[in-house]
Scaffold this active site. Structure first.
Site, short mmCIF file in Angstrom:
data_model
loop_
_atom_site.label_atom_id
_atom_site.label_comp_id
_atom_site.label_asym_id
_atom_site.label_seq_id
_atom_site.Cartn_x
_atom_site.Cartn_y
_atom_site.Cartn_z
N LYS A 60 -15.94 17.53 3.32
CA LYS A 60 -14.51 17.78 3.54
C LYS A 60 -14.20 19.23 3.87
CE LYS A 60 -10.29 15.02 2.87
NZ LYS A 60 -9.52 13.92 2.20
N GLU B 153 -2.22 -0.34 -2.69
CA GLU B 153 -0.98 -0.68 -3.20
C GLU B 153 -0.52 -1.93 -3.61
OE1 GLU B 153 -1.29 2.96 -0.40
OE2 GLU B 153 -1.93 0.86 -0.23
N ARG C 209 2.66 -2.45 2.25
CA ARG C 209 1.22 -3.18 1.88
C ARG C 209 1.27 -4.18 0.82
NH1 ARG C 209 -3.05 0.03 4.10
NH2 ARG C 209 -4.06 0.19 2.19
#
Length: 619
Positions: free
Chosen positions: A280, A364, A392
């Site tokens: 990343k 979540e 969610r």
């Protein structure tokens, strides 16, 4: 520059292999230059440069379907599909979206903004292709972070069992399902990615016809090979046990190997998972050293990596400090986040009380259920979560929390319009769905002082589930703590009543000043609690008004204004004129909060204009 000659994926395919490293270097420079001006998701895109180029070398995304998960890594894809000139408008009003959007380009197969759904969507596309006897490839590009969400495994489980030709690319830039230790995995990975290996395996399978698994000798050899691989390389077994052909892991910055591996995956004619390791922030030292900071970043100086306008105190940071104070006061208080410790202001809490801090990753629904379990056994869990992601966990809010009236506190961050991330990230639904759940209390602070007061009240005084909702960014001009009043009167007036909650009261106060200049006396009221709404309090504060305007940055159906109007009508105290200023049924696009509020008439100017017209009409 080579990149300037790329107007479509066909141009990428036309390049000589020797030109590809230059293209990748120019793409990184292009990303850094543009994102430094507009802000956006940088580190994830820098890490996906070679992978995206490899995809466009081997597939035609105008017909083949490439489904991004979340979409944080789609910038390179957009640059290679004819949208380079739009990057100056990235995440701006009416500009280039920071996420895949089919309305932008035929190369964007599906909208993306939330995590873990890509495999499920891709499987649906693959099944549609098969049912309609069409011929195209389907790919799902999913990151290791999205694999922390349960929906990803539901999709993998079903896709592997389906037998549908489908390629799942796991872009692993930080977490492996099982760590690969030692030299053997590396050796096997290199062996499996060589063209000679592809050709041999393809030739060997061809010896047994179109259905090699029906041949007993092939099945025996396959079982022996699988047993040896599991013994030497257990990391690949999860996906293979689900029914996938597992390829990798391979270096996600080795472009020739990526191209070969994707070609091999394309020829498998079944579910394939390609495991790719990437870095990343690759190619930009500041992003490599601090990928979290450069995941989603504001405009910055590319030479120093420093943000041009450092952020000050925000609702998120105030929330985190206030919750840390609550935890110091009571050892039962604990904090939960869904991979957003920094974004929700909980980094300090995590350092101060690590044993009471829980990061559930991008899950979540699990976070809500775990909070319910904590509360059921005497703890006071506080789940800090973005409004758009709390959606969610809707079923768990009802089934696991509300039915038992468990004392779980939700810090609903990024409530309302949030700006450049657009439709998938605005927090415009929570006032609608939270207020419909029985036993839920929903509090709406208008400034930092009220946030501190309301959080303490939510944690230590109220019973049952409580949500404290607050916006992204800082507070406005109104900074009094009026949170103790059910309905606070901020300004007297008799011509029109302006009502709202949260930071939007700042627009009402400014609108009242504008109206006063035109001789219109506006009363300004603010709701501190939008659920439950006490009928007596609502009627006492609002009953008998001639003109009532309710301002909200939520959608219209089921909004607070409708509920207030229904209460007044039920008690025979409905206003003569009712003006509901909200988003109606329209998803707000990318753009700054100020720009979006102006477009939808939710700023002071829009409120004043609507109120003035109503007063004139009513005379």
């Amino acid at each position: 520059m080579l990149l300037e000659t790329i107007h479509s994926p066909a141009d990428v395919k036309a390049l000589d292999k020797a030109q590809l490293p230059q293209l990748c270097q120019e793409l990184r420079e292009f990303l850094i230059e543009n994102v430094s001006r507009t802000g956006g998701h940088l580190a994830s895109n820098l890490g996906a440069v070679e992978l995206t180029v490899a995809i466009h070398r081997g597939f035609d995304t105008a017909s083949d379907r490439l489904v991004f998960d979340v979409g944080h890594q789609c910038y390179v894809h957009k640059a290679l599909t004819g949208r380079q000139e739009l990057f100056s408008t990235l995440r701006q009003l009416d500009g280039l979206s920071g996420f895949p959007k089919p309305y932008e380009s035929e190369h964007d197969a599906f909208i993306a903004g939330h995590a873990s759904n890509s495999v499920s969507v891709a499987l649906g596309m693959a099944r549609s292709r098969t049912l309609q006897n069409k011929d195209y490839s389907v790919l799902a590009l999913i990151g290791d972070g999205a694999l922390t969400g349960g929906l990803a495994y539901e999709g993998l489980n079903n896709a592997g069992a389906s037998g549908e030709p489908l390629i799942v690319i796991l872009n692993d830039n930080g977490m492996s399902i099982n760590p690969n230790v030692g030299a053997m995995p590396t050796h096997l990975s290199r062996l499996r990615s060589k063209p000679a290996y592809y050709h041999f395996k393809k030739w060997y399978r061809g010896l047994f016809g179109k259905r090699p698994m029906e041949n007993s000798l092939y099945r025996f050899n396959h079982r022996v090979k699988t047993a040896l691989k599991k013994a030497l390389w257990p990391g690949s077994t999860l996906f293979e046990d689900m029914g996938f052909t597992y390829l990798g892991p391979i270096d996600g910055h080795d472009l020739p190997r990526l191209c070969d591996m994707l070609q091999w995956a394309k020829e498998q004619n079944g579910p394939v998972l390609v495991h790719v390791h990437t870095v990343k922030g690759k190619g930009y030292s500041f992003a490599e050293q601090n990928p979290g900071k450069f995941h989603g970043i504001s405009p910055f100086d590319p030479e120093t990596g420093l943000v041009k306008k450092p952020g000050g105190e925000s609702f998120s940071s105030v929330f985190g400090k206030a919750l840390t104070d609550c935890a110091a006061r009571d050892p039962r208080v604990c904090a939960i986040t869904a991979a957003m410790a920094d974004g929700t202001g909980l980094s300090g809490f995590a350092k101060e009380f690590p044993e009471r801090f829980f990061d559930v990753a991008i899950a979540e629904g699990h976070g809500v259920s775990m909070a319910a379990g904590l509360a059921s056994q005497g703890m006071i869990p506080v789940f800090a979560v973005y409004s758009t992601f709390l959606q969610r966990g809707y079923d768990q809010l009802i089934h696991d929390v509300a039915l038992e009236r468990l004392h779980v506190v939700f810090g609903v961050d990024r409530a309302g319009l949030v700006g450049p991330d657009g439709e998938t990230h605005h927090g415009c639904f929570d006032p609608l769905f939270l207020c419909t759940i029985p036993s839920f209390t929903v509090l709406c602070p208008s400034n930092f002082a009220e946030l501190r007061s309301m959080l303490k009240r939510a944690v230590f005084e109220l019973d049952g589930p409580v949500a404290v909702r607050y916006p992204r960014g800082g507070e406005g001009a109104f900074r009094e703590d009026r949170s103790a009043e059910p309905v606070a009167r901020l300004r007297q007036g008799s011509d029109v009543t302006l009502l709202s909650y949260g930071v939007l009261v700042n627009h009402l106060l400014e609108a009242a000043e504008r109206l006063a200049e035109k001789g219109i006396r506006a009363e300004v009221l603010k709701l501190n609690q939008i659920s439950p709404l006490d009928h007596g309090t609502v009627c006492e504060a609002l009953g008998g008004r001639k003109t009532l305007l309710v301002l909200e940055d939520s959608f219209g159906a089921g909004c607070v204004g409708q509920r207030v109007a229904a209460i007044l009508a039920e008690h025979g105290q409905a206003p003569e004129q009712l003006i509901l200023k909200n988003l109606g049924k329209t998803f707000a696009p990318e753009g700054s909060v100020a720009e979006l509020e102006h477009r939808f008439g939710l700023d002071a100017a829009g409120v004043a204009a609507a109120a003035e017209e109503a007063v004139k009409h009513g005379k």
